[in-house]
Design a protein around this motif. Structure first.
Motif, short mmCIF file in Angstrom:
data_model
loop_
_atom_site.label_atom_id
_atom_site.label_comp_id
_atom_site.label_asym_id
_atom_site.label_seq_id
_atom_site.Cartn_x
_atom_site.Cartn_y
_atom_site.Cartn_z
N PRO A 180 -5.87 7.84 -11.41
CA PRO A 180 -5.27 6.51 -11.35
C PRO A 180 -5.88 5.72 -10.19
O PRO A 180 -6.12 6.27 -9.12
CB PRO A 180 -3.78 6.79 -11.12
N THR A 181 -6.17 4.48 -10.42
CA THR A 181 -6.80 3.65 -9.40
C THR A 181 -5.84 2.55 -8.97
O THR A 181 -5.20 1.92 -9.80
CB THR A 181 -8.11 3.04 -9.94
N PHE A 182 -5.78 2.36 -7.65
CA PHE A 182 -4.92 1.36 -7.06
C PHE A 182 -5.79 0.40 -6.26
O PHE A 182 -6.70 0.82 -5.55
CB PHE A 182 -3.88 2.01 -6.15
N ASP A 197 3.37 1.29 -4.95
CA ASP A 197 3.01 -0.10 -4.59
C ASP A 197 3.15 -0.35 -3.09
O ASP A 197 3.50 -1.44 -2.67
CB ASP A 197 3.85 -1.09 -5.37
N ASP A 198 2.84 0.64 -2.29
CA ASP A 198 2.93 0.48 -0.83
C ASP A 198 1.63 -0.10 -0.28
O ASP A 198 0.58 0.00 -0.92
CB ASP A 198 3.22 1.84 -0.20
N LEU A 199 1.68 -0.70 0.88
CA LEU A 199 0.53 -1.24 1.61
C LEU A 199 -0.24 -2.30 0.84
O LEU A 199 -1.41 -2.56 1.11
CB LEU A 199 -0.44 -0.12 2.02
N PHE A 238 0.61 7.38 -0.01
CA PHE A 238 0.85 7.87 -1.36
C PHE A 238 1.57 9.22 -1.31
O PHE A 238 2.55 9.44 -2.03
CB PHE A 238 -0.48 7.99 -2.11
N ALA A 239 1.11 10.12 -0.43
CA ALA A 239 1.75 11.42 -0.27
C ALA A 239 3.19 11.25 0.19
O ALA A 239 4.11 11.92 -0.31
CB ALA A 239 0.96 12.28 0.71
N PHE A 261 -5.37 -5.61 2.60
CA PHE A 261 -4.85 -4.33 3.09
C PHE A 261 -3.71 -4.58 4.06
O PHE A 261 -3.85 -5.31 5.03
CB PHE A 261 -5.98 -3.55 3.77
N GLU A 262 -2.56 -3.96 3.78
CA GLU A 262 -1.37 -4.15 4.61
C GLU A 262 -1.08 -2.95 5.50
O GLU A 262 0.02 -2.81 6.00
CB GLU A 262 -0.17 -4.43 3.71
N GLY A 263 -2.07 -2.10 5.73
CA GLY A 263 -1.86 -0.90 6.53
C GLY A 263 -2.24 -1.03 7.99
O GLY A 263 -2.20 -0.06 8.72
N LYS A 264 -2.61 -2.23 8.41
CA LYS A 264 -3.00 -2.44 9.81
C LYS A 264 -1.77 -2.23 10.68
O LYS A 264 -0.70 -2.76 10.41
CB LYS A 264 -3.58 -3.82 10.02
#
Length: 91
Positions: free
Chosen positions: A74-76, A58-60, A39-40, A81-84
């Motif tokens: 804000p909640t996402f 809309d990442d990961l 996000f950062a 989870f696509e961060g593996k």
């Protein structure tokens, strides 16, 4: 809270992952940590300064969940989870 920042200006996003057991969005520490970094990075790359534009993140696999959000939080939510392997992806 710090006395130097107006609390109404703080935005604290939440990142939740849908639990495969319950089907409900839950907080997963490792996923949230990776999502905060993504996000950062997204904020810096897009130079976003408008708080309304934050919903576009809309990442990961995360998508904005308006029904779980508030003005300053804000909640996402992500289904999967696509961060593996993220450290390998960023090299």
């Amino acid at each position: 809270m710090t006395p130097f920042v107006d609390a109404s200006r703080l935005i604290m996003p939440r990142f939740l992952t849908v639990s495969p057991k319950t089907g409900e969005p839950t907080f997963v520490v490792v996923h949230a940590k990776i999502a905060r970094g993504a996000f950062a990075r997204w904020l810096i790359r897009t130079r976003t300064s408008d708080s309304a534009a934050l919903t576009q993140f809309d990442d990961l696999g995360y998508r904005f969940a308006g029904d779980l959000s508030s003005a300053n939080s804000p909640t996402f939510v992500c289904e999967t989870f696509e961060g593996k392997g993220l450290s390998l992806r960023l090299q």
